[in-house]
Design a protein around this motif. Sequence first.
Motif, mmCIF file in Angstrom:
data_model
loop_
_atom_site.group_PDB
_atom_site.id
_atom_site.type_symbol
_atom_site.label_atom_id
_atom_site.label_comp_id
_atom_site.label_asym_id
_atom_site.label_seq_id
_atom_site.Cartn_x
_atom_site.Cartn_y
_atom_site.Cartn_z
ATOM 1 N N LYS A 27 -18.389 32.885 15.517
ATOM 2 C CA LYS A 27 -18.889 31.748 15.013
ATOM 3 C C LYS A 27 -18.391 30.776 13.493
ATOM 4 C CE LYS A 27 -23.005 34.940 13.654
ATOM 5 N NZ LYS A 27 -23.357 35.760 12.628
ATOM 6 N N LEU A 28 -17.266 30.501 14.626
ATOM 7 C CA LEU A 28 -15.830 29.466 13.354
ATOM 8 C C LEU A 28 -16.887 27.962 13.763
ATOM 9 C CD1 LEU A 28 -13.564 29.409 12.068
ATOM 10 C CD2 LEU A 28 -11.869 28.930 14.311
ATOM 11 N N GLY A 29 -17.679 27.894 14.607
ATOM 12 C CA GLY A 29 -17.811 26.406 14.350
ATOM 13 C C GLY A 29 -19.105 25.667 13.167
ATOM 14 N N GLU A 30 -19.338 26.978 12.764
ATOM 15 C CA GLU A 30 -20.024 26.589 11.278
ATOM 16 C C GLU A 30 -19.417 26.399 10.139
ATOM 17 O OE1 GLU A 30 -22.795 29.900 10.595
ATOM 18 O OE2 GLU A 30 -23.205 30.403 13.099
ATOM 19 N N VAL A 31 -18.024 26.856 9.876
ATOM 20 C CA VAL A 31 -16.928 26.592 9.411
ATOM 21 C C VAL A 31 -16.520 24.914 9.300
ATOM 22 C CG1 VAL A 31 -15.185 27.072 7.862
ATOM 23 C CG2 VAL A 31 -16.290 28.504 9.035
ATOM 24 N N GLY A 32 -16.300 24.729 8.427
ATOM 25 C CA GLY A 32 -16.098 22.991 8.321
ATOM 26 C C GLY A 32 -15.134 22.325 7.374
ATOM 27 N N LYS A 33 -15.054 20.671 7.004
ATOM 28 C CA LYS A 33 -14.390 20.498 5.784
ATOM 29 C C LYS A 33 -15.089 21.127 5.187
ATOM 30 C CE LYS A 33 -13.016 15.558 4.206
ATOM 31 N NZ LYS A 33 -12.895 13.988 4.282
ATOM 32 N N GLY A 34 -14.697 21.232 3.862
ATOM 33 C CA GLY A 34 -14.428 21.704 2.372
ATOM 34 C C GLY A 34 -14.363 22.724 2.128
ATOM 35 N N ASP A 35 -14.937 24.202 3.063
ATOM 36 C CA ASP A 35 -15.307 24.754 3.810
ATOM 37 C C ASP A 35 -13.781 26.114 2.834
ATOM 38 O OD1 ASP A 35 -18.058 24.989 4.234
ATOM 39 O OD2 ASP A 35 -17.685 25.086 5.883
ATOM 40 N N LYS A 36 -14.186 26.680 1.934
ATOM 41 C CA LYS A 36 -12.746 27.431 1.638
ATOM 42 C C LYS A 36 -12.325 28.709 2.034
ATOM 43 C CE LYS A 36 -13.300 26.522 -3.660
ATOM 44 N NZ LYS A 36 -13.386 26.934 -4.797
ATOM 45 N N LEU A 37 -11.251 29.114 2.661
ATOM 46 C CA LEU A 37 -10.608 30.075 3.804
ATOM 47 C C LEU A 37 -9.417 30.760 2.636
ATOM 48 C CD1 LEU A 37 -9.437 27.938 6.759
ATOM 49 C CD2 LEU A 37 -11.702 29.512 6.330
ATOM 50 N N ILE A 38 -10.080 32.313 2.567
ATOM 51 C CA ILE A 38 -9.157 32.823 1.664
ATOM 52 C C ILE A 38 -7.974 34.298 3.030
ATOM 53 C CG2 ILE A 38 -8.916 34.920 -0.335
ATOM 54 C CD1 ILE A 38 -11.793 33.265 -1.460
ATOM 55 N N VAL A 39 -6.352 34.187 1.905
ATOM 56 C CA VAL A 39 -5.407 34.971 2.606
ATOM 57 C C VAL A 39 -5.034 36.128 1.778
ATOM 58 C CG1 VAL A 39 -3.343 35.322 4.312
ATOM 59 C CG2 VAL A 39 -5.439 32.945 4.675
ATOM 60 N N GLU A 40 -5.474 37.937 2.640
ATOM 61 C CA GLU A 40 -5.081 38.139 1.423
ATOM 62 C C GLU A 40 -4.318 38.744 1.917
ATOM 63 O OE1 GLU A 40 -9.143 39.922 -0.730
ATOM 64 O OE2 GLU A 40 -8.548 40.609 0.755
ATOM 65 N N THR A 41 -2.377 38.852 1.663
ATOM 66 C CA THR A 41 -1.447 39.273 2.455
ATOM 67 C C THR A 41 -0.885 40.322 0.629
ATOM 68 O OG1 THR A 41 0.445 37.898 1.407
ATOM 69 C CG2 THR A 41 -0.547 37.454 3.429
ATOM 70 N N SER A 42 0.635 41.068 1.048
ATOM 71 C CA SER A 42 0.726 41.547 0.349
ATOM 72 C C SER A 42 1.938 41.183 -0.807
ATOM 73 C CB SER A 42 2.082 42.179 0.945
ATOM 74 O OG SER A 42 3.268 41.651 1.532
ATOM 75 N N ALA A 43 1.687 39.423 -0.423
ATOM 76 C CA ALA A 43 2.743 39.169 -1.463
ATOM 77 C C ALA A 43 1.462 38.183 -2.640
ATOM 78 C CB ALA A 43 2.943 37.213 -1.355
ATOM 79 N N GLY A 44 0.088 38.766 -2.382
ATOM 80 C CA GLY A 44 -0.599 37.928 -2.821
ATOM 81 C C GLY A 44 -2.371 37.660 -2.832
ATOM 82 N N THR A 45 -2.927 37.165 -2.801
ATOM 83 C CA THR A 45 -4.245 36.252 -2.144
ATOM 84 C C THR A 45 -4.415 34.277 -2.175
ATOM 85 O OG1 THR A 45 -5.572 38.084 -2.804
ATOM 86 C CG2 THR A 45 -6.519 36.124 -3.031
#
Length: 207
Positions: A132-150
Amino acid sequence: MKTKVNSRKIIFIFSFVFILLGFWFSTKNAYTFVKGYMLFQTGQTKIVKSTEKSSKQHKHNLNQELLYSIRPEKGENIGNLLIPKLNATLPIFHGTDEEELERGVGHFEKSVLPGEQDNSVLSGHRDTVFRKLGEVGKGDKLIVETSAGTFTYKIRHVRIVDKDDRTVIVPKPRATLTISTCYPFDFIGASPERYILVADLISQRLT
Protein backbone atom coordinates in the motif's frame (compact mmCIF):
# COMPACT_ATOMS: atom_id res chain seq x y z
CA MET A 1 89.38 73.31 -14.52
CA LYS A 2 88.19 70.87 -17.15
CA THR A 3 89.49 67.97 -15.04
CA LYS A 4 87.44 69.12 -12.04
CA VAL A 5 84.31 69.35 -14.21
CA ASN A 6 84.87 65.83 -15.56
CA SER A 7 85.47 64.51 -12.04
CA ARG A 8 82.23 66.03 -10.80
CA LYS A 9 80.43 64.65 -13.81
CA ILE A 10 81.80 61.17 -13.17
CA ILE A 11 80.92 61.38 -9.46
CA PHE A 12 77.41 62.52 -10.39
CA ILE A 13 76.96 59.64 -12.84
CA PHE A 14 78.23 57.07 -10.30
CA SER A 15 75.98 58.56 -7.61
CA PHE A 16 72.98 58.38 -9.92
CA VAL A 17 73.77 54.77 -10.84
CA PHE A 18 74.12 53.81 -7.16
CA ILE A 19 70.79 55.48 -6.37
CA LEU A 20 69.11 53.57 -9.20
CA LEU A 21 70.65 50.30 -8.03
CA GLY A 22 69.59 51.00 -4.47
CA PHE A 23 66.07 51.78 -5.61
CA TRP A 24 65.96 48.61 -7.75
CA PHE A 25 67.20 46.40 -4.91
CA SER A 26 64.79 47.91 -2.39
CA THR A 27 61.84 47.53 -4.81
CA LYS A 28 62.77 43.94 -5.59
CA ASN A 29 63.10 43.10 -1.89
CA ALA A 30 59.80 44.76 -1.14
CA TYR A 31 58.13 42.76 -3.92
CA THR A 32 59.70 39.54 -2.67
CA PHE A 33 58.57 40.31 0.87
CA VAL A 34 55.01 41.11 -0.21
CA LYS A 35 54.87 38.00 -2.42
CA GLY A 36 56.21 35.84 0.37
CA TYR A 37 53.75 37.33 2.84
CA MET A 38 50.83 36.70 0.49
CA LEU A 39 51.92 33.10 -0.07
CA PHE A 40 52.24 32.64 3.68
CA GLN A 41 48.78 34.06 4.28
CA THR A 42 47.33 31.83 1.54
CA GLY A 43 49.05 28.83 3.08
CA GLN A 44 47.72 29.75 6.51
CA THR A 45 44.19 30.08 5.10
CA LYS A 46 44.44 26.64 3.49
CA ILE A 47 45.71 25.17 6.76
CA VAL A 48 42.82 26.75 8.68
CA LYS A 49 40.25 25.49 6.15
CA SER A 50 41.82 22.04 6.18
CA THR A 51 41.75 22.00 9.97
CA GLU A 52 38.10 23.11 10.02
CA LYS A 53 37.21 20.38 7.50
CA SER A 54 39.00 17.75 9.58
CA SER A 55 37.23 19.01 12.70
CA LYS A 56 33.82 18.79 11.01
CA GLN A 57 34.59 15.29 9.74
CA HIS A 58 35.67 14.29 13.24
CA LYS A 59 32.42 15.64 14.70
CA HIS A 60 30.47 13.81 11.98
CA ASN A 61 32.20 10.50 12.76
CA LEU A 62 31.74 11.10 16.48
CA ASN A 63 28.01 11.66 15.96
CA GLN A 64 27.75 8.36 14.08
CA GLU A 65 29.55 6.54 16.88
CA LEU A 66 27.39 8.18 19.56
CA LEU A 67 24.14 7.04 17.91
CA TYR A 68 25.25 3.45 17.39
CA SER A 69 28.14 2.17 19.48
CA ILE A 70 27.67 -1.30 17.96
CA ARG A 71 27.04 -1.79 14.26
CA PRO A 72 24.47 -4.47 13.32
CA GLU A 73 25.25 -7.82 11.74
CA LYS A 74 23.66 -8.90 8.46
CA GLY A 75 20.17 -10.25 9.00
CA GLU A 76 19.83 -8.60 12.40
CA ASN A 77 16.62 -6.80 13.31
CA ILE A 78 17.60 -3.12 13.75
CA GLY A 79 14.20 -1.66 14.57
CA ASN A 80 10.79 -0.83 13.12
CA LEU A 81 9.44 1.41 10.38
CA LEU A 82 6.16 3.11 11.30
CA ILE A 83 3.97 4.53 8.52
CA PRO A 84 1.19 6.57 10.22
CA LYS A 85 -0.69 7.07 6.94
CA LEU A 86 -1.16 3.29 6.67
CA ASN A 87 -1.30 2.60 10.41
CA ALA A 88 1.51 0.11 9.77
CA THR A 89 4.50 -1.05 11.84
CA LEU A 90 7.10 -3.02 9.88
CA PRO A 91 10.29 -4.73 11.15
CA ILE A 92 13.60 -3.62 9.62
CA PHE A 93 16.42 -6.09 8.98
CA HIS A 94 20.03 -5.23 8.15
CA GLY A 95 20.56 -6.33 4.55
CA THR A 96 18.54 -6.42 1.33
CA ASP A 97 18.95 -10.03 0.19
CA GLU A 98 15.85 -12.13 -0.29
CA GLU A 99 16.30 -13.61 3.18
CA GLU A 100 15.83 -10.18 4.79
CA LEU A 101 13.10 -9.01 2.39
CA GLU A 102 10.99 -12.07 3.07
CA ARG A 103 10.96 -11.13 6.77
CA GLY A 104 10.22 -7.42 6.44
CA VAL A 105 11.89 -4.20 5.31
CA GLY A 106 15.55 -4.42 4.30
CA HIS A 107 18.21 -1.85 5.19
CA PHE A 108 20.83 -1.34 2.47
CA GLU A 109 24.08 -2.30 4.20
CA LYS A 110 26.26 0.31 2.49
CA SER A 111 24.03 3.17 3.65
CA VAL A 112 24.06 4.82 7.08
CA LEU A 113 21.76 3.69 9.85
CA PRO A 114 18.50 5.59 10.52
CA GLY A 115 19.09 8.91 12.29
CA GLU A 116 22.65 9.32 11.05
CA GLN A 117 23.77 12.12 8.78
CA ASP A 118 23.57 10.96 5.15
CA ASN A 119 21.24 8.69 3.20
CA SER A 120 19.69 5.70 4.99
CA VAL A 121 18.11 3.43 2.38
CA LEU A 122 15.28 0.97 3.04
CA SER A 123 13.57 -1.33 0.56
CA GLY A 124 10.78 -3.90 0.52
CA HIS A 125 8.56 -5.96 -1.74
CA ARG A 126 5.52 -4.24 -3.26
CA ASP A 127 3.39 -7.34 -2.79
CA THR A 128 4.13 -7.79 0.93
CA VAL A 129 5.25 -5.06 3.35
CA PHE A 130 4.89 -2.21 0.83
CA ARG A 131 1.73 -3.27 -1.02
CA LYS A 132 0.00 0.00 0.00
CA LEU A 133 3.03 2.28 -0.23
CA GLY A 134 1.52 4.01 -3.27
CA GLU A 135 -0.94 5.69 -0.89
CA VAL A 136 1.95 7.43 0.88
CA GLY A 137 3.29 10.64 -0.61
CA LYS A 138 4.72 14.11 -0.16
CA GLY A 139 4.11 15.62 3.28
CA ASP A 140 3.44 12.29 4.98
CA LYS A 141 5.62 11.16 7.88
CA LEU A 142 7.78 8.09 8.35
CA ILE A 143 9.02 7.06 11.79
CA VAL A 144 11.94 4.74 12.50
CA GLU A 145 12.50 3.21 15.93
CA THR A 146 15.94 1.75 16.65
CA SER A 147 18.20 1.12 19.63
CA ALA A 148 19.47 4.70 19.20
CA GLY A 149 16.06 6.33 19.49
CA THR A 150 13.00 7.40 17.53
CA PHE A 151 13.56 9.32 14.29
CA THR A 152 10.75 11.14 12.49
CA TYR A 153 11.06 11.97 8.80
CA LYS A 154 8.82 13.99 6.48
CA ILE A 155 8.51 13.03 2.82
CA ARG A 156 9.56 15.86 0.52
CA HIS A 157 9.82 14.05 -2.79
CA VAL A 158 8.26 11.10 -4.63
CA ARG A 159 10.14 9.63 -7.59
CA ILE A 160 9.47 6.96 -10.19
CA VAL A 161 12.79 5.73 -11.55
CA ASP A 162 14.18 2.92 -13.68
CA LYS A 163 15.03 -0.25 -11.75
CA ASP A 164 18.74 0.28 -12.49
CA ASP A 165 18.82 3.92 -11.37
CA ARG A 166 21.64 4.17 -8.79
CA THR A 167 20.91 7.78 -7.80
CA VAL A 168 18.58 6.35 -5.17
CA ILE A 169 21.54 5.33 -2.98
CA VAL A 170 23.82 8.34 -3.46
CA PRO A 171 25.05 10.21 -0.33
CA LYS A 172 23.01 13.13 0.99
CA PRO A 173 24.22 16.28 2.83
CA ARG A 174 21.77 15.76 5.69
CA ALA A 175 19.94 12.97 7.50
CA THR A 176 17.69 11.44 4.85
CA LEU A 177 15.51 8.35 4.66
CA THR A 178 15.00 6.83 1.22
CA ILE A 179 12.41 4.07 0.74
CA SER A 180 12.27 1.97 -2.42
CA THR A 181 9.89 -0.65 -3.76
CA CYS A 182 9.02 -2.13 -7.15
CA TYR A 183 6.64 -0.24 -9.45
CA PRO A 184 3.97 -0.36 -10.86
CA PHE A 185 2.26 -1.94 -7.86
CA ASP A 186 -0.09 -4.05 -10.00
CA PHE A 187 2.61 -5.17 -12.43
CA ILE A 188 2.91 -8.94 -12.96
CA GLY A 189 6.47 -10.23 -13.08
CA ALA A 190 9.76 -8.35 -12.66
CA SER A 191 8.90 -4.67 -12.38
CA PRO A 192 10.76 -2.27 -14.69
CA GLU A 193 10.64 0.69 -12.30
CA ARG A 194 10.92 1.70 -8.65
CA TYR A 195 8.67 3.84 -6.45
CA ILE A 196 10.89 6.07 -4.31
CA LEU A 197 10.07 8.13 -1.22
CA VAL A 198 12.68 10.66 -0.10
CA ALA A 199 12.20 12.02 3.43
CA ASP A 200 14.13 14.48 5.62
CA LEU A 201 14.73 14.03 9.34
CA ILE A 202 12.59 16.59 11.19
CA SER A 203 12.87 15.38 14.79
CA GLN A 204 14.52 12.76 16.95
CA ARG A 205 14.23 11.38 20.45
CA LEU A 206 17.39 9.59 21.52
CA THR A 207 17.40 6.76 24.03
